[in-house]
Design a protein around this motif. Structure first.
Motif, mmCIF file in Angstrom:
data_model
loop_
_atom_site.group_PDB
_atom_site.id
_atom_site.type_symbol
_atom_site.label_atom_id
_atom_site.label_comp_id
_atom_site.label_asym_id
_atom_site.label_seq_id
_atom_site.Cartn_x
_atom_site.Cartn_y
_atom_site.Cartn_z
ATOM 1 N N VAL A 1 80.523 44.298 72.231
ATOM 2 C CA VAL A 1 79.628 43.247 72.736
ATOM 3 C C VAL A 1 78.201 43.779 72.730
ATOM 4 O O VAL A 1 77.900 44.805 73.315
ATOM 5 N N MET B 1 79.788 40.956 68.929
ATOM 6 C CA MET B 1 79.204 39.763 69.559
ATOM 7 C C MET B 1 77.700 39.940 69.706
ATOM 8 O O MET B 1 77.220 40.915 70.272
ATOM 9 N N SER C 1 73.841 37.548 70.305
ATOM 10 C CA SER C 1 73.396 36.324 70.987
ATOM 11 C C SER C 1 72.291 35.691 70.149
ATOM 12 O O SER C 1 71.799 36.303 69.199
ATOM 13 N N GLN D 1 77.504 34.569 70.968
ATOM 14 C CA GLN D 1 77.878 34.033 72.279
ATOM 15 C C GLN D 1 76.982 32.844 72.616
ATOM 16 O O GLN D 1 75.946 32.640 71.989
ATOM 17 N N LYS D 2 77.383 32.100 73.626
ATOM 18 C CA LYS D 2 76.592 30.942 74.048
ATOM 19 C C LYS D 2 75.513 31.361 75.028
ATOM 20 O O LYS D 2 75.528 32.464 75.562
ATOM 21 N N HIS E 1 78.527 39.226 79.378
ATOM 22 C CA HIS E 1 79.587 39.793 78.520
ATOM 23 C C HIS E 1 80.920 39.075 78.713
ATOM 24 O O HIS E 1 81.789 39.125 77.845
ATOM 25 N N GLY F 1 81.156 36.067 78.477
ATOM 26 C CA GLY F 1 81.098 35.025 77.446
ATOM 27 C C GLY F 1 81.817 35.454 76.173
ATOM 28 O O GLY F 1 82.090 34.630 75.293
ATOM 29 N N SER F 2 82.141 36.735 76.101
ATOM 30 C CA SER F 2 82.788 37.240 74.881
ATOM 31 C C SER F 2 84.174 36.619 74.670
ATOM 32 O O SER F 2 84.603 36.423 73.536
ATOM 33 N N TYR G 1 85.108 33.581 75.395
ATOM 34 C CA TYR G 1 84.893 32.242 74.825
ATOM 35 C C TYR G 1 84.399 32.366 73.380
ATOM 36 O O TYR G 1 84.775 31.570 72.527
ATOM 37 N N ALA G 2 83.552 33.367 73.139
ATOM 38 C CA ALA G 2 83.025 33.541 71.775
ATOM 39 C C ALA G 2 84.153 33.876 70.803
ATOM 40 O O ALA G 2 84.175 33.384 69.667
#
Ligand code: UTP
Length: 464
Positions: free
Chosen positions: A103, A154, A156, A185-186, A212, A214-215, A217-218
């Motif tokens: 990430v 990941m 951004s 990521q979002k 992190h 969010g990883s 979901y990513a």
């Protein structure tokens, strides 16, 4: 201006952002309003409400418990156990069942480096970037296990383009291009202290990467999980961009996690200084998670067990194993949500001066999800304790603790230790500087087998 958008913004008391339209071109205005429509204002209102109510109410004291850790000593039984787990992890690597997941979407504001943190030059002799160091580790692992490890990274919104460019410019560090997957990521809007949206100096709604956490979901949203399933990947080795000592896809960790059929596992190092500001893996009201250092009372941070060690000693180093199925299970549930944590940070924003463009610094609320909150959903988990000096030295700050200087020192110390233990040198001067390429050796054993000391031995030494 679309009446509907304006009404929606007014309903959530966010209509002030429209005042900035006066200083925008037609194209900027369109992009701005398109973005405004997509924002989940209800969610932001709820997050702000949590912030205000937590500020106004007394915090309930949570109950914390330590966790059992897996660690090894020098008894025959322990060494045999370790060997078995290591071999199991090696089998998983050989069979192509493991992917590496880095990430690297954070903003790295404390380091203050222009560009993605992964591009930061870190190694003590060659000044290799963090990305290059990781790439060489992955290359060496792939060679060792006769496979091509897949590497998911990941990024951004802020650093995606630059990260991809860096890999292209460096010919993907000699890794097969098809094994490197950058997923983004979002973001989530930040709010000012009154709960209002902020307009950034580039005339957009100000957002920050969603943390992190969010990883997970990513991995889902990008299709990475499906791709992994097609490739027969069952386990994901997760690590963070700021730790040059990370033992990527460590067979021991993989083996320990797989043997226990764990869904999510964590590596920890021993906390020895009660005042170290580090998260502790433990139970929070019976649920596995990470206890933030500010949550423990002074007495709790100092409590010791019968062995004399701190009771809350398992310092989180943000290295995890995640079962692919587990991530699928969580992210496939409609109502699965990791909680948002908030931090008050300085934000550079656009000042509303009607027809002029000016910026100003304000205090704002950034919302982020944390990966360790997923631990509470895991039915089984392993907490593996590893030596700090071999595996953890994060680059967080410009100087002082956890800085490039301390990380370089840790790399030199580790490789000096390898030199010393190779049995091929009598003495190494105090100020000796050495860097070992991962392509030469991944660990002390491999190093001892291959190393032939140059004569004379000169500092700085680069072993490749
Ligand atoms: P940190 O918590 O250290 O945050 O991230 P940061 O944004 O990198 O640095 P500061 O706080 O602004 O100085 C720990 C790890 O999590 C990743 C970072 O890239 C780093 O590897 N991360 C963090 C993300 O990938 N996305 C995020 O939204 C936040």
């Amino acid at each position: 201006m679309n009446h509907e958008i304006s009404q929606k913004l007014t309903r959530f008391n966010q209509q002030h952002i429209l005042e900035h339209l006066a200083v925008m071109t037609e194209a900027e205005r369109r992009a701005f309003t398109d973005d405004a429509v997509r924002i989940d204002l209800e969610q932001l209102a709820a997050l702000y409400e949590t912030y205000t109510s937590s500020r106004n109410s007394k915090k309930e004291k949570k109950v914390f418990q330590e966790v059992d850790v897996l660690s090894f000593n020098h008894t025959e039984e322990s060494l045999q156990h370790k060997k078995r787990l290591y071999a199991l992890g090696e089998d998983c690597l050989r069979d192509g069942r493991v992917a590496v997941f880095l990430v690297a979407g954070g903003q790295g504001s404390r380091l203050g480096f222009q560009g993605p943190k992964g591009c930061f030059p870190i190694t003590p002799v060659k000044g290799k970037s963090l990305f290059q160091l990781f790439a060489e580790n992955i290359n060496a692992l792939s060679r060792r296990y006769g496979t091509h490890l897949h590497w998911y990274i990941m990024t951004s919104q802020e650093n995606h383009e630059e990260t991809c460019r860096f890999f292209r410019q460096n010919s993907f560090f000699n890794l097969p291009q098809k094994t490197i997957h950058c997923i983004m990521q979002k973001q989530i809007p930040s709010l000012d202290l009154e709960g209002r949206l902020i307009v950034s100096t580039d005339k957009k709604i100000f957002k920050n990467p969603n943390g992190h956490g969010g990883s997970l979901y990513a991995l889902h949203d990008s299709g990475a999980l499906q791709e992994m399933a097609r490739q027969g990947i069952e386990e994901i080795f997760y690590f963070q961009v700021d730790n040059p000592l990370a033992k990527i896809a460590d067979p021991l960790f993989i083996g320990a996690h797989v043997e226990q059929q764990a869904e999510m596992s964590t590596k920890v190092v021993k906390k020895v200084d009660p005042d170290e500001r580090v998260g502790i893996i433990g139970r929070i009201n019976s649920r596995l998670g990470c206890i933030e250092y500010s949550e423990l009372s002074r007495a709790e941070t100092r409590e010791r067990g019968k062995d004399g060690e701190l009771r809350f000693k398992s310092a989180n180093i943000a290295i995890h194993m995640l079962k692919r199925n587990f991530v699928e299970k969580l992210t496939g549930q409609q109502d699965f949500n990791l909680p948002y944590h908030l931090a008050v940070k300085d934000i550079e924003c656009l000042e509303n001066t009607k027809a002029d463009i000016k910026s100003k610094k304000i205090k704002g609320l950034k919302f982020e999800m944390f990966i360790f909150d997923a631990l509470g959903f895991a039915e089984r988990s392993v907490t593996l304790e590893v030596p700090r000096e071999e595996e953890f030295s994060p680059v967080k700050n410009k100087d002082g603790v956890d800085s490039p200087e301390t990380a370089r020192r840790a790399l030199i110390n580790l490789h000096t230790h390898w030199l010393n233990n190779s049995g091929k040198l009598t003495s190494i001067p105090e100020s000796f500087v050495v860097e070992v390429s991962p392509l030469f050796a991944l660990d002390e054993e491999e190093f001892a087998q291959k190393f032939n000391p140059p004569s004379p031995l000169k500092t700085p030494l680069y072993v490749e």
